[in-house]
Design an enzyme around this catalytic site. Structure first.
Site, PDB file in Angstrom:
ATOM      1  N   PRO A 223       0.793  -1.240   0.000  1.00 49.32           N
ATOM      2  CA  PRO A 223       0.000   0.000   0.000  1.00 49.32           C
ATOM      3  C   PRO A 223       0.822   1.286   0.000  1.00 49.32           C
ATOM      4  O   PRO A 223       0.260   2.367  -0.110  1.00 49.32           O
ATOM      5  CB  PRO A 223      -0.811  -0.111   1.282  1.00 49.32           C
ATOM      6  CG  PRO A 223       0.005  -0.985   2.176  1.00 49.32           C
ATOM      7  CD  PRO A 223       0.706  -1.960   1.286  1.00 49.32           C
ATOM      8  N   ASP A 246       3.079   1.299 -11.776  1.00 48.29           N
ATOM      9  CA  ASP A 246       1.889   2.120 -11.984  1.00 48.29           C
ATOM     10  C   ASP A 246       1.874   3.280 -10.993  1.00 48.29           C
ATOM     11  O   ASP A 246       2.761   3.449 -10.175  1.00 48.29           O
ATOM     12  CB  ASP A 246       0.603   1.268 -11.952  1.00 48.29           C
ATOM     13  CG  ASP A 246       0.398   0.573 -10.622  1.00 48.29           C
ATOM     14  OD1 ASP A 246       0.948   1.054  -9.625  1.00 48.29           O
ATOM     15  OD2 ASP A 246      -0.316  -0.442 -10.593  1.00 48.29           O
ATOM     16  N   LYS A 268       1.350   7.328 -15.683  1.00 48.81           N
ATOM     17  CA  LYS A 268       1.168   8.735 -16.036  1.00 48.81           C
ATOM     18  C   LYS A 268       0.287   8.898 -17.259  1.00 48.81           C
ATOM     19  O   LYS A 268       0.008   7.967 -17.984  1.00 48.81           O
ATOM     20  CB  LYS A 268       2.534   9.360 -16.327  1.00 48.81           C
ATOM     21  CG  LYS A 268       3.348   9.648 -15.097  1.00 48.81           C
ATOM     22  CD  LYS A 268       3.915  11.067 -15.179  1.00 48.81           C
ATOM     23  CE  LYS A 268       4.759  11.389 -13.958  1.00 48.81           C
ATOM     24  NZ  LYS A 268       6.163  11.018 -14.161  1.00 48.81           N
ATOM     25  N   GLY A 299       0.728  -1.484  -7.329  1.00 52.39           N
ATOM     26  CA  GLY A 299       0.334  -1.107  -5.971  1.00 52.39           C
ATOM     27  C   GLY A 299      -0.434  -2.243  -5.306  1.00 52.39           C
ATOM     28  O   GLY A 299      -1.112  -3.022  -5.971  1.00 52.39           O
ATOM     29  N   GLY A 300      -0.290  -2.359  -3.992  1.00 51.36           N
ATOM     30  CA  GLY A 300      -1.033  -3.368  -3.239  1.00 51.36           C
ATOM     31  C   GLY A 300      -0.625  -4.767  -3.638  1.00 51.36           C
ATOM     32  O   GLY A 300       0.549  -5.096  -3.706  1.00 51.36           O
ATOM     33  N   ASP A 301      -1.626  -5.595  -3.935  1.00 52.42           N
ATOM     34  CA  ASP A 301      -1.368  -6.939  -4.426  1.00 52.42           C
ATOM     35  C   ASP A 301      -1.682  -6.944  -5.920  1.00 52.42           C
ATOM     36  O   ASP A 301      -2.714  -6.407  -6.341  1.00 52.42           O
ATOM     37  CB  ASP A 301      -2.272  -7.931  -3.683  1.00 52.42           C
ATOM     38  CG  ASP A 301      -1.964  -9.352  -4.102  1.00 52.42           C
ATOM     39  OD1 ASP A 301      -1.279 -10.043  -3.343  1.00 52.42           O
ATOM     40  OD2 ASP A 301      -2.392  -9.771  -5.201  1.00 52.42           O
ATOM     41  N   THR A 329      -2.563  -5.995   0.102  1.00 56.81           N
ATOM     42  CA  THR A 329      -3.574  -5.233  -0.611  1.00 56.81           C
ATOM     43  C   THR A 329      -4.113  -4.099   0.268  1.00 56.81           C
ATOM     44  O   THR A 329      -4.006  -4.135   1.500  1.00 56.81           O
ATOM     45  CB  THR A 329      -4.694  -6.176  -1.093  1.00 56.81           C
ATOM     46  OG1 THR A 329      -5.550  -5.444  -1.947  1.00 56.81           O
ATOM     47  CG2 THR A 329      -5.492  -6.755   0.070  1.00 56.81           C
ATOM     48  N   ALA A 330      -4.690  -3.091  -0.391  1.00 52.50           N
ATOM     49  CA  ALA A 330      -5.187  -1.908   0.330  1.00 52.50           C
ATOM     50  C   ALA A 330      -6.193  -2.286   1.417  1.00 52.50           C
ATOM     51  O   ALA A 330      -6.237  -1.653   2.476  1.00 52.50           O
ATOM     52  CB  ALA A 330      -5.811  -0.925  -0.659  1.00 52.50           C
ATOM     53  N   MET A 381     -11.567   1.790  -5.520  1.00 47.68           N
ATOM     54  CA  MET A 381     -11.921   2.758  -6.566  1.00 47.68           C
ATOM     55  C   MET A 381     -13.359   3.232  -6.389  1.00 47.68           C
ATOM     56  O   MET A 381     -14.124   3.305  -7.350  1.00 47.68           O
ATOM     57  CB  MET A 381     -11.726   2.131  -7.959  1.00 47.68           C
ATOM     58  CG  MET A 381     -10.284   1.776  -8.233  1.00 47.68           C
ATOM     59  SD  MET A 381     -10.037   0.925  -9.781  1.00 47.68           S
ATOM     60  CE  MET A 381     -10.426  -0.763  -9.333  1.00 47.68           C
TER      61      MET A 381
HETATM   62  N1  SAH Z   1      -3.879  -3.776  -6.530  1.00 47.34           N
HETATM   63  C1  SAH Z   1      -4.286  -2.737  -5.609  1.00 47.34           C
HETATM   64  C2  SAH Z   1      -5.612  -2.122  -5.974  1.00 47.34           C
HETATM   65  C3  SAH Z   1      -5.627  -1.425  -7.293  1.00 47.34           C
HETATM   66  S1  SAH Z   1      -7.130  -0.595  -7.605  1.00 47.34           S
HETATM   67  C4  SAH Z   1      -4.337  -3.328  -4.192  1.00 47.34           C
HETATM   68  O1  SAH Z   1      -4.230  -4.531  -4.024  1.00 47.34           O
HETATM   69  O2  SAH Z   1      -4.442  -2.554  -3.246  1.00 47.34           O
HETATM   70  C5  SAH Z   1      -6.795   1.020  -7.005  1.00 47.34           C
HETATM   71  C6  SAH Z   1      -7.578   1.294  -5.740  1.00 47.34           C
HETATM   72  O3  SAH Z   1      -6.956   0.658  -4.644  1.00 47.34           O
HETATM   73  C7  SAH Z   1      -7.635   2.743  -5.326  1.00 47.34           C
HETATM   74  O4  SAH Z   1      -8.637   3.439  -6.035  1.00 47.34           O
HETATM   75  C8  SAH Z   1      -7.969   2.635  -3.866  1.00 47.34           C
HETATM   76  O5  SAH Z   1      -9.327   2.350  -3.669  1.00 47.34           O
HETATM   77  C9  SAH Z   1      -7.192   1.400  -3.478  1.00 47.34           C
HETATM   78  N2  SAH Z   1      -5.881   1.707  -2.885  1.00 47.34           N
HETATM   79  C10 SAH Z   1      -4.667   1.388  -3.351  1.00 47.34           C
HETATM   80  N3  SAH Z   1      -3.689   1.790  -2.523  1.00 47.34           N
HETATM   81  C11 SAH Z   1      -4.314   2.377  -1.480  1.00 47.34           C
HETATM   82  C12 SAH Z   1      -3.881   2.986  -0.272  1.00 47.34           C
HETATM   83  N4  SAH Z   1      -2.579   3.086   0.043  1.00 47.34           N
HETATM   84  N5  SAH Z   1      -4.810   3.467   0.576  1.00 47.34           N
HETATM   85  C13 SAH Z   1      -6.116   3.364   0.297  1.00 47.34           C
HETATM   86  N6  SAH Z   1      -6.594   2.808  -0.820  1.00 47.34           N
HETATM   87  C14 SAH Z   1      -5.706   2.322  -1.697  1.00 47.34           C
END
Ligand code: SAH
Length: 462
Positions: A223, A246, A268, A299-301, A329-330, A381
């Protein structure tokens, strides 16, 4: 950076130190590790300094330093611990243009001496520009613990082998060889005298391996907090030739990418919305086919709302090998931020990860199930879709005071938590004016804030 760290050549060159007390001793202990010619000026030197002079480790003059003594020096230390004497030394230094350090006087010093982790020829200098000496010492202690005391020996053995290793082609082949030595075979050495044999065996092995094939690692960057990267993700960043990331990947994480790697930002503008994914796929494949170790950093997973499958299909079609490194993941980072569980005995035996919108617009879900009491869902999202989601849930009978928590920038230093209810969501969201990525946790409120318990006023059914 108000101070720029550099390594100064001091071998055989003169360093002048004025002072003979505790501060002088502390600096001399460091300076004696160098191959500089050290000249100490002290009318009353401590016994230890006299001892070093007797061992010819430094030249001792039992008098005050004069202007002429500074000629030819590369560095000057004013360590008399006496404001008058030290400022006199500093003034003389200024006249000669030689940088001087006044012990315990950052403002008037031309340079400062860092905390040093010494595995000569490998040294790590730690500085905080005087802001946090305690932190510098703690960092040093930490590094001392982590670095093998034999690191210097490995590096020295490696240095004598550099020209032999030039038999390997410049670039990755050579880097891989040194990595294998410094991180693998080297530290495993039982007998230090065998370093050369080990290097030779390793080189033969590397010379005989065929040129490597490209590979793509789909890596979850977590995150945002770099400490939430997995060790495997760290390793992948350390060895990557190309990193394609990304928008959600934080700057602190990109700092960890190997310096020689090419970093490509595909989050971007410039990639139109409909062609973006194809362009990204093509980019990954292009570098993979060139034989690069590609890290596709998400980002995240990578497996959660990451369009991972499309990328895997493109890579597979190009016959490039790949693997996935999971990330946090977030949703996990967000519940952690509010001290709640995603599932809880007696409350919810399942949890949903939803997206607020998909490629076709606001995403549709099984609203009736989600509207039932005690449901927990992590809505990704969801900022733009908040009003739509609220409307659908209320229409399907959700309680207006169902708790809902928004976590913006989860795990990052600018993390924000907005605790609201389904009824108040649109107005609270507007008030919060969130600008970073935000996740909505339906059915959860921060643990410190207890959710109001009430019965439904009207049980609406669609
Ligand atoms: N693969 C990512 C999600 C991608 S979709 C994951 O596993 O987290 C993008 C959405 O993830 C964003 O619109 C938001 O809702 C969420 N997100 C990603 N990083 C975040 C963070 N640090 N804090 C809060 N929401 C986050």
């Amino acid at each position: 950076m108000k101070h720029f760290p550099i390594y100064l050549a001091v071998e055989g060159r003169k360093i002048v130190l004025s002072g003979g007390g505790a501060a002088a001793l502390a600096k001399l202990r460091l300076l004696l590790k160098t191959e500089a010619r050290i000249e100490v000026f002290a009318p009353n030197p401590a016994a230890e300094i006299v001892g070093w002079a007797n061992e010819s480790r430094l030249a001792l003059h039992q008098r005050e330093v004069t202007q002429a003594d500074l000629t030819g020096a590369v560095l000057i230390y004013a360590a008399d611990e006496d404001a008058f004497l030290d400022s006199r030394t500093a003034t003389m230094a200024t006249k000669t243009g030689i940088p001087a350090n006044i012990v315990d006087n950052l403002a008037d010093s031309a340079f400062i001496t860092p905390a040093i982790v010494d595995r000569d020829p490998v040294t790590i200098a730690i500085g905080t520009e005087g802001a946090a000496p305690v932190l510098a010492r703690a960092l040093k202690a930490d590094l001392e613990e982590h670095l093998s005391p034999r690191l210097g020996l490995l590096a020295r053995a490696g240095r004598t082998f550099r020209s032999a290793a030039d038999a390997l082609p410049f670039g990755r082949a050579r880097r891989d060889f040194w990595r294998d030595y410094f991180l693998g075979a080297g530290p495993r050495l039982a007998d230090e005298a065998k370093a050369k044999d080990v290097l030779e065996t390793l080189l033969t092995k590397h010379l005989s391996t065929e040129t490597k094939e490209g590979h793509v690692a789909f890596v979850g960057a977590g995150p945002g907090d770099p400490e939430l990267l997995t060790l495997k993700a760290r390793k992948a960043l350390d060895t990557a030739d190309v990193v394609i990331h990304d928008r959600l990947v934080s700057a602190e994480i990109l700092e960890l990418v190997r310096r020689e790697a090419t970093i490509l930002d595909v989050g971007k503008q410039g990639f139109g919305p409909s062609t973006a994914q194809d362009d990204i796929n093509a980019l990954i494949v292009e570098h993979g086919l060139k034989g690069a170790q590609v890290v596709r950093l998400k980002g995240g997973d990578a497996t959660v709302f990451g369009r991972l499958d499309e990328e895997i299909e493109a890579v597979t079609a190009a016959d490039i090998s790949w693997h996935v490194v999971p990330g946090i993941t977030a949703a996990s980072a967000s519940v952690a931020a509010i001290g709640q569980s995603l599932t809880r005995r007696g409350r919810n035996a399942s949890v949903r990860f939803l997206t607020g919108h998909d490629m076709k617009g606001f995403a549709d879900h099984d609203w009736r199930e989600l509207a039932a009491p005690d449901q927990v869902a992590a809505i990704y999202m969801g900022k733009k879709a908040a009003r739509f989601i609220q409307g659908r849930l209320l229409m399907h009978g959700a309680l207006p005071d169902t708790p809902l928590t928004l976590v913006e920038n989860a795990s990052r230093h600018d993390q924000r938590v907005v605790s609201t209810t389904l009824a108040a969501l649109p107005s609270d969201l507007a008030d919060a004016a969130l600008t970073g990525p935000a996740l909505a946790l339906l059915g959860l409120s921060p643990r410190a804030v207890s959710a109001p318990l009430s019965q439904p006023l009207v049980q609406e059914q669609a």
